[in-house]
Design a protein around this motif. Sequence first.
Motif, short mmCIF file in Angstrom:
data_model
loop_
_atom_site.label_atom_id
_atom_site.label_comp_id
_atom_site.label_asym_id
_atom_site.label_seq_id
_atom_site.Cartn_x
_atom_site.Cartn_y
_atom_site.Cartn_z
N MET A 62 0.83 -1.20 0.00
CA MET A 62 0.00 0.00 0.00
C MET A 62 0.87 1.26 0.00
O MET A 62 0.65 2.19 -0.78
CB MET A 62 -0.92 0.00 1.21
CG MET A 62 -1.98 -1.09 1.18
SD MET A 62 -3.25 -0.80 -0.06
CE MET A 62 -4.23 0.43 0.76
N ALA A 63 1.88 1.27 0.89
CA ALA A 63 2.73 2.45 0.98
C ALA A 63 3.51 2.68 -0.31
O ALA A 63 3.62 3.81 -0.80
CB ALA A 63 3.70 2.30 2.16
N GLY A 64 4.06 1.58 -0.88
CA GLY A 64 4.81 1.71 -2.12
C GLY A 64 3.91 1.96 -3.32
O GLY A 64 4.22 2.77 -4.20
N GLY A 65 2.79 1.25 -3.35
CA GLY A 65 1.86 1.40 -4.47
C GLY A 65 1.22 2.78 -4.52
O GLY A 65 0.83 3.25 -5.59
N TRP A 66 1.11 3.41 -3.37
CA TRP A 66 0.55 4.77 -3.31
C TRP A 66 1.64 5.83 -3.16
O TRP A 66 1.32 7.01 -2.97
CB TRP A 66 -0.44 4.87 -2.15
CG TRP A 66 -1.79 4.35 -2.52
CD1 TRP A 66 -2.22 3.05 -2.50
CD2 TRP A 66 -2.89 5.12 -3.00
NE1 TRP A 66 -3.50 2.97 -2.94
CE2 TRP A 66 -3.95 4.23 -3.25
CE3 TRP A 66 -3.07 6.49 -3.25
CZ2 TRP A 66 -5.18 4.65 -3.75
CZ3 TRP A 66 -4.31 6.89 -3.73
CH2 TRP A 66 -5.34 5.99 -3.98
N ALA A 84 10.53 0.60 -4.69
CA ALA A 84 10.81 -0.53 -3.80
C ALA A 84 10.29 -0.24 -2.40
O ALA A 84 10.25 0.92 -1.96
CB ALA A 84 12.30 -0.83 -3.74
N ALA A 85 9.88 -1.31 -1.73
CA ALA A 85 9.52 -1.26 -0.31
C ALA A 85 10.26 -2.40 0.36
O ALA A 85 10.00 -3.58 0.07
CB ALA A 85 8.02 -1.39 -0.13
N LEU A 86 11.20 -2.08 1.24
CA LEU A 86 12.16 -3.06 1.75
C LEU A 86 12.14 -3.12 3.27
O LEU A 86 12.25 -2.09 3.94
CB LEU A 86 13.57 -2.70 1.28
CG LEU A 86 13.75 -2.43 -0.22
CD1 LEU A 86 15.16 -1.91 -0.50
CD2 LEU A 86 13.47 -3.69 -1.03
N ASP A 87 12.03 -4.34 3.81
CA ASP A 87 12.12 -4.54 5.25
C ASP A 87 13.38 -5.30 5.64
O ASP A 87 13.69 -5.42 6.82
CB ASP A 87 10.89 -5.30 5.75
CG ASP A 87 10.82 -5.39 7.27
OD1 ASP A 87 10.93 -4.33 7.92
OD2 ASP A 87 10.65 -6.50 7.81
N ASN A 132 11.86 7.11 -4.06
CA ASN A 132 11.07 5.99 -4.59
C ASN A 132 11.29 4.70 -3.81
O ASN A 132 11.01 3.61 -4.30
CB ASN A 132 11.38 5.77 -6.07
CG ASN A 132 12.87 5.62 -6.35
OD1 ASN A 132 13.70 6.17 -5.63
ND2 ASN A 132 13.21 4.91 -7.41
N VAL A 133 11.78 4.80 -2.58
CA VAL A 133 12.04 3.64 -1.73
C VAL A 133 11.42 3.85 -0.36
O VAL A 133 11.61 4.91 0.26
CB VAL A 133 13.55 3.36 -1.59
CG1 VAL A 133 13.78 2.08 -0.77
CG2 VAL A 133 14.22 3.24 -2.94
N VAL A 134 10.69 2.85 0.13
CA VAL A 134 10.21 2.82 1.51
C VAL A 134 11.05 1.78 2.25
O VAL A 134 11.13 0.63 1.83
CB VAL A 134 8.72 2.42 1.59
CG1 VAL A 134 8.27 2.31 3.04
CG2 VAL A 134 7.86 3.41 0.83
#
Length: 335
Positions: free
Chosen positions: A122-126, A264-267, A285-287
């Motif tokens: 959600m965070a990356g897609g939005w 990208a959304a990276l944990d 463009n990265v979370v």
Amino acid sequence: MKTLITVANEDLRQLVFREEAVWRLERVTEVDFVELGDDLTVAQLADRIAGYEAVLTSWRSPKLTQQVLERADRLRFVGHAAGTVVPIVDPVIFDRDPETVVVNANSPLARSTAELVMALMMAGGWTLNRFADQMRRGVWRDVNQQTVIGLYGQTIGLIGYGEISREVIRLLQPFHATILLCSRNCPEEEAASLGVQLCGLEELLRRSTIVSLHNTLTEKTQGMIGREQLALMQDGALFVNTARGPIVQEQALLDELESGRLYAALDVFHAEPVQVDSPLLRLPNVVCTPHIGAMSRYWRGQLGETVIDELIRFVNGEPLQGRITREKFAFLTPQ
């Protein structure tokens, strides 16, 4: 029957081994707690473990080494109220006669991580961090950014199949997404029942607007997502990783992100904790989140419940739901 529960401190005891669950356990076994502290040695645990038929552990519990197991003269059950048991038990535990039963609480952690996957999608897609950063700089909205990916109606590719990806598939149902799955561990009949499409890695990367990584880190999967694979992804696609950092070639991913072509959304990361000067932390463009997949308060509270339920089943001679076999242990062992 006697059970020893090892916890690092009182806070962890209250979080993981709740009173209600312990009360249920006390109906079938005598229960003793030992608060370890971070300085409890393996030798001290070896001195304490004799006479106990069951041991329940959690984070920061000392390892049940060969030295400890040699003193565990009556041990028949080990329940780890956390994820992988690899740091907790020595493989010689499977050589005991009779073999000691080993279980863990992977299901609650999988559900916690799946919830984070949805949050990152959600965070990356939005592109929430981009909009938040713009507002902090006094920009109301970038007029050139007319739409975001979102989740509804997207093609979402999952690489790897296990408890986390199964839960992600369930959580994605309201979004009417087309879900692609790349895994040899999911039979076609099961994929059909889940409403997902099995496909190869290249097809998944080409077709998906969102790609989420769920493979276990092994010799075969280390570095499996590199420059060639990332180049197959669509411009503007989102890459989510809650699995393990080394499955992805980090420099290849960084190059794509610095070009602005992907999100990208990276944990998870190659080196944790991530250094404050990492370029990943400055890209709009990265979370990035600090490996928080297991931090759901609700699901952490289910860790003790899970292994206690398993121990009660064991005592009552009922089938177990999450036993770790020798073969599964070998598969889970990091390479």
